[in-house]
Design a protein around this motif. Structure first.
Motif, PDB file in Angstrom:
ATOM      1  N   LEU A   1       0.833  -1.209   0.000  1.00 54.93           N
ATOM      2  CA  LEU A   1       0.000   0.000   0.000  1.00 54.93           C
ATOM      3  C   LEU A   1       0.869   1.261   0.000  1.00 54.93           C
ATOM      4  O   LEU A   1       0.555   2.236  -0.693  1.00 54.93           O
ATOM      5  CB  LEU A   1      -0.947  -0.009   1.202  1.00 54.93           C
ATOM      6  N   HIS A   2       1.945   1.231   0.755  1.00 53.25           N
ATOM      7  CA  HIS A   2       2.868   2.360   0.795  1.00 53.25           C
ATOM      8  C   HIS A   2       3.440   2.628  -0.604  1.00 53.25           C
ATOM      9  O   HIS A   2       3.472   3.777  -1.074  1.00 53.25           O
ATOM     10  CB  HIS A   2       3.980   2.063   1.809  1.00 53.25           C
ATOM     11  N   ASP A   3       3.872   1.573  -1.272  1.00 53.86           N
ATOM     12  CA  ASP A   3       4.398   1.725  -2.632  1.00 53.86           C
ATOM     13  C   ASP A   3       3.336   2.244  -3.593  1.00 53.86           C
ATOM     14  O   ASP A   3       3.619   3.048  -4.480  1.00 53.86           O
ATOM     15  CB  ASP A   3       4.962   0.395  -3.149  1.00 53.86           C
ATOM     16  N   LYS A   4       2.112   1.789  -3.408  1.00 50.54           N
ATOM     17  CA  LYS A   4       1.016   2.236  -4.275  1.00 50.54           C
ATOM     18  C   LYS A   4       0.772   3.736  -4.097  1.00 50.54           C
ATOM     19  O   LYS A   4       0.582   4.460  -5.070  1.00 50.54           O
ATOM     20  CB  LYS A   4      -0.256   1.431  -3.971  1.00 50.54           C
ATOM     21  N   ILE A   5       0.791   4.203  -2.860  1.00 43.83           N
ATOM     22  CA  ILE A   5       0.622   5.638  -2.590  1.00 43.83           C
ATOM     23  C   ILE A   5       1.744   6.427  -3.259  1.00 43.83           C
ATOM     24  O   ILE A   5       1.498   7.419  -3.949  1.00 43.83           O
ATOM     25  CB  ILE A   5       0.597   5.902  -1.068  1.00 43.83           C
ATOM     26  N   LYS A   6       2.973   5.979  -3.078  1.00 44.20           N
ATOM     27  CA  LYS A   6       4.117   6.694  -3.660  1.00 44.20           C
ATOM     28  C   LYS A   6       4.060   6.707  -5.185  1.00 44.20           C
ATOM     29  O   LYS A   6       4.495   7.667  -5.820  1.00 44.20           O
ATOM     30  CB  LYS A   6       5.430   6.074  -3.183  1.00 44.20           C
ATOM     31  N   SER A   7       3.485   5.685  -5.786  1.00 44.91           N
ATOM     32  CA  SER A   7       3.432   5.606  -7.249  1.00 44.91           C
ATOM     33  C   SER A   7       2.424   6.577  -7.862  1.00 44.91           C
ATOM     34  O   SER A   7       2.435   6.806  -9.065  1.00 44.91           O
ATOM     35  CB  SER A   7       3.091   4.178  -7.692  1.00 44.91           C
ATOM     36  N   LYS A   8       1.561   7.157  -7.055  1.00 43.49           N
ATOM     37  CA  LYS A   8       0.509   8.043  -7.570  1.00 43.49           C
ATOM     38  C   LYS A   8       0.919   9.508  -7.615  1.00 43.49           C
ATOM     39  O   LYS A   8       0.104  10.374  -7.897  1.00 43.49           O
ATOM     40  CB  LYS A   8      -0.771   7.898  -6.736  1.00 43.49           C
ATOM     41  N   ASN A   9       2.179   9.793  -7.323  1.00 40.85           N
ATOM     42  CA  ASN A   9       2.696  11.158  -7.375  1.00 40.85           C
ATOM     43  C   ASN A   9       1.903  12.134  -6.510  1.00 40.85           C
ATOM     44  O   ASN A   9       1.674  13.283  -6.903  1.00 40.85           O
ATOM     45  CB  ASN A   9       2.770  11.665  -8.820  1.00 40.85           C
ATOM     46  N   ILE A  10       1.480  11.678  -5.354  1.00 40.32           N
ATOM     47  CA  ILE A  10       0.824  12.550  -4.380  1.00 40.32           C
ATOM     48  C   ILE A  10       1.937  13.360  -3.713  1.00 40.32           C
ATOM     49  O   ILE A  10       2.944  12.791  -3.300  1.00 40.32           O
ATOM     50  CB  ILE A  10       0.040  11.714  -3.343  1.00 40.32           C
ATOM     51  N   PRO A  11       1.778  14.671  -3.615  1.00 43.58           N
ATOM     52  CA  PRO A  11       2.849  15.504  -3.048  1.00 43.58           C
ATOM     53  C   PRO A  11       3.235  15.075  -1.624  1.00 43.58           C
ATOM     54  O   PRO A  11       2.386  14.658  -0.832  1.00 43.58           O
ATOM     55  CB  PRO A  11       2.242  16.913  -3.025  1.00 43.58           C
ATOM     56  N   ASN A  12       4.504  15.203  -1.310  1.00 47.53           N
ATOM     57  CA  ASN A  12       5.050  14.982   0.030  1.00 47.53           C
ATOM     58  C   ASN A  12       4.759  13.593   0.595  1.00 47.53           C
ATOM     59  O   ASN A  12       4.350  13.456   1.739  1.00 47.53           O
ATOM     60  CB  ASN A  12       4.541  16.051   1.006  1.00 47.53           C
ATOM     61  N   THR A  13       4.976  12.557  -0.195  1.00 48.52           N
ATOM     62  CA  THR A  13       4.766  11.190   0.305  1.00 48.52           C
ATOM     63  C   THR A  13       6.055  10.369   0.278  1.00 48.52           C
ATOM     64  O   THR A  13       6.023   9.156   0.115  1.00 48.52           O
ATOM     65  CB  THR A  13       3.654  10.471  -0.499  1.00 48.52           C
TER      66      THR A  13
ATOM     67  N   VAL B   1     -16.107  14.420   3.323  1.00 45.24           N
ATOM     68  CA  VAL B   1     -15.849  13.394   2.321  1.00 45.24           C
ATOM     69  C   VAL B   1     -16.401  12.093   2.883  1.00 45.24           C
ATOM     70  O   VAL B   1     -16.016  11.667   3.969  1.00 45.24           O
ATOM     71  CB  VAL B   1     -14.335  13.261   2.011  1.00 45.24           C
ATOM     72  N   ARG B   2     -17.309  11.484   2.160  1.00 48.42           N
ATOM     73  CA  ARG B   2     -17.983  10.263   2.609  1.00 48.42           C
ATOM     74  C   ARG B   2     -17.213   9.017   2.168  1.00 48.42           C
ATOM     75  O   ARG B   2     -16.593   9.006   1.100  1.00 48.42           O
ATOM     76  CB  ARG B   2     -19.401  10.199   2.034  1.00 48.42           C
ATOM     77  N   PRO B   3     -17.268   7.959   2.970  1.00 47.32           N
ATOM     78  CA  PRO B   3     -16.653   6.695   2.550  1.00 47.32           C
ATOM     79  C   PRO B   3     -17.309   6.170   1.281  1.00 47.32           C
ATOM     80  O   PRO B   3     -18.498   6.396   1.038  1.00 47.32           O
ATOM     81  CB  PRO B   3     -16.945   5.747   3.722  1.00 47.32           C
ATOM     82  N   LYS B   4     -16.526   5.490   0.501  1.00 45.64           N
ATOM     83  CA  LYS B   4     -17.002   4.883  -0.732  1.00 45.64           C
ATOM     84  C   LYS B   4     -16.045   3.747  -1.057  1.00 45.64           C
ATOM     85  O   LYS B   4     -14.839   3.860  -0.800  1.00 45.64           O
ATOM     86  CB  LYS B   4     -17.008   5.931  -1.853  1.00 45.64           C
ATOM     87  N   LEU B   5     -16.557   2.695  -1.614  1.00 48.24           N
ATOM     88  CA  LEU B   5     -15.738   1.544  -1.968  1.00 48.24           C
ATOM     89  C   LEU B   5     -14.563   1.981  -2.838  1.00 48.24           C
ATOM     90  O   LEU B   5     -14.754   2.605  -3.875  1.00 48.24           O
ATOM     91  CB  LEU B   5     -16.593   0.515  -2.712  1.00 48.24           C
ATOM     92  N   GLY B   6     -13.338   1.695  -2.384  1.00 52.14           N
ATOM     93  CA  GLY B   6     -12.143   2.008  -3.153  1.00 52.14           C
ATOM     94  C   GLY B   6     -11.608   3.410  -2.996  1.00 52.14           C
ATOM     95  O   GLY B   6     -10.598   3.764  -3.593  1.00 52.14           O
ATOM     96  N   ARG B   7     -12.262   4.236  -2.188  1.00 53.03           N
ATOM     97  CA  ARG B   7     -11.897   5.653  -2.084  1.00 53.03           C
ATOM     98  C   ARG B   7     -10.722   5.872  -1.136  1.00 53.03           C
ATOM     99  O   ARG B   7     -10.605   5.238  -0.097  1.00 53.03           O
ATOM    100  CB  ARG B   7     -13.089   6.466  -1.601  1.00 53.03           C
ATOM    101  N   ALA B   8      -9.891   6.821  -1.506  1.00 50.78           N
ATOM    102  CA  ALA B   8      -8.822   7.334  -0.649  1.00 50.78           C
ATOM    103  C   ALA B   8      -8.910   8.859  -0.676  1.00 50.78           C
ATOM    104  O   ALA B   8      -9.477   9.439  -1.599  1.00 50.78           O
ATOM    105  CB  ALA B   8      -7.459   6.877  -1.149  1.00 50.78           C
ATOM    106  N   ILE B   9      -8.368   9.474   0.356  1.00 54.13           N
ATOM    107  CA  ILE B   9      -8.288  10.934   0.419  1.00 54.13           C
ATOM    108  C   ILE B   9      -6.838  11.280   0.725  1.00 54.13           C
ATOM    109  O   ILE B   9      -6.263  10.743   1.678  1.00 54.13           O
ATOM    110  CB  ILE B   9      -9.146  11.532   1.550  1.00 54.13           C
ATOM    111  N   ALA B  10      -6.264  12.168  -0.047  1.00 52.30           N
ATOM    112  CA  ALA B  10      -4.937  12.710   0.251  1.00 52.30           C
ATOM    113  C   ALA B  10      -5.148  14.167   0.640  1.00 52.30           C
ATOM    114  O   ALA B  10      -5.853  14.903  -0.051  1.00 52.30           O
ATOM    115  CB  ALA B  10      -4.028  12.604  -0.966  1.00 52.30           C
ATOM    116  N   PHE B  11      -4.559  14.579   1.765  1.00 51.11           N
ATOM    117  CA  PHE B  11      -4.752  15.954   2.202  1.00 51.11           C
ATOM    118  C   PHE B  11      -3.559  16.439   3.010  1.00 51.11           C
ATOM    119  O   PHE B  11      -2.796  15.649   3.565  1.00 51.11           O
ATOM    120  CB  PHE B  11      -6.062  16.114   2.990  1.00 51.11           C
ATOM    121  N   ASP B  12      -3.445  17.741   3.051  1.00 53.72           N
ATOM    122  CA  ASP B  12      -2.414  18.390   3.846  1.00 53.72           C
ATOM    123  C   ASP B  12      -2.699  18.074   5.316  1.00 53.72           C
ATOM    124  O   ASP B  12      -3.791  18.346   5.811  1.00 53.72           O
ATOM    125  CB  ASP B  12      -2.471  19.896   3.585  1.00 53.72           C
ATOM    126  N   GLY B  13      -1.722  17.485   6.005  1.00 54.25           N
ATOM    127  CA  GLY B  13      -1.909  17.083   7.396  1.00 54.25           C
ATOM    128  C   GLY B  13      -2.148  18.241   8.343  1.00 54.25           C
ATOM    129  O   GLY B  13      -2.563  18.041   9.489  1.00 54.25           O
TER     130      GLY B  13
END
Length: 179
Positions: free
Chosen positions: A75-87, A140-152
């Motif tokens: 999962l960590h690698d998958k997040i990094k592969s999506k070019n989400i800033p600061n990951t 932001v509501r839960p949904k099958l397959g959903r992720a949220i990336a946000f400024d911490g």
């Protein structure tokens, strides 16, 4: 993966909704792990500065777990592969099991990016729940397959599901990255 919405508050703040981030197979695998008897959930207090003195189920682990856990590493690698800033600099991983009736105060994560994965294989809109952001006022509501990336640094809180939900609770994993 479909980015359904990207809210930019300024150049350093964002909330990115990533639909279809997880496949049905991935969600089922995560759910199996989180609901297994081997998963050691802990009763945790809401944040120390919270006005709400709530206890819920959670678990916090450091980045060293990636050495021993194939699926979290995946999962960590998958997040990094999506070019989400600061990951690039993983700080911690937090598991949440939010039950009906749980209440949470607004809080901030670390100074960096948080990526929250909703992990229930079934979600009904009438169960409610979600992640509520203070500014901008957005849920932001839960949904099958959903992720949220946000400024911490964006203040947010969990909204518990209602009592119509008959599952373990709203399950999520949050990967927190420092700048």
């Amino acid at each position: 993966m479909v980015v359904t919405e990207l809210l930019l508050l300024d150049t350093s703040s964002m909330i990115q909704i990533l639909d279809n981030f997880l496949s049905e197979t991935e969600i089922n695998q995560i759910y199996k792990l989180l609901s297994s008897p081997e998963m050691s959930w802990f009763i945790v207090n809401d944040r120390g500065d919270s006005r709400i003195k709530n206890k819920s189920f959670g678990k916090q682990v450091g980045p060293e777990i990636l050495r021993d856990d194939y699926y979290l590493n995946y999962l960590h690698d998958k997040i990094k592969s999506k070019n989400i800033p600061n990951t690039n600099n993983l700080y911690q991983i937090y598991f949440n099991c939010v039950k009906p009736g749980d209440k949470f105060d607004y809080h901030q994560d670390c100074d960096g990016t948080s990526v929250l994965l909703y992990c229930n294989p079934t979600w009904r809109s009438w169960w409610g729940s979600g992640t509520q952001f203070k500014k901008p006022r957005k849920i932001v509501r839960p949904k099958l397959g959903r992720a949220i990336a946000f400024d911490g640094n964006i203040e947010h809180r969990c909204i518990s599901p209602n009592y119509l939900m008959k599952d373990y609770g709203r399950l999520s994993i949050v990967f927190q990255f420092k700048k």
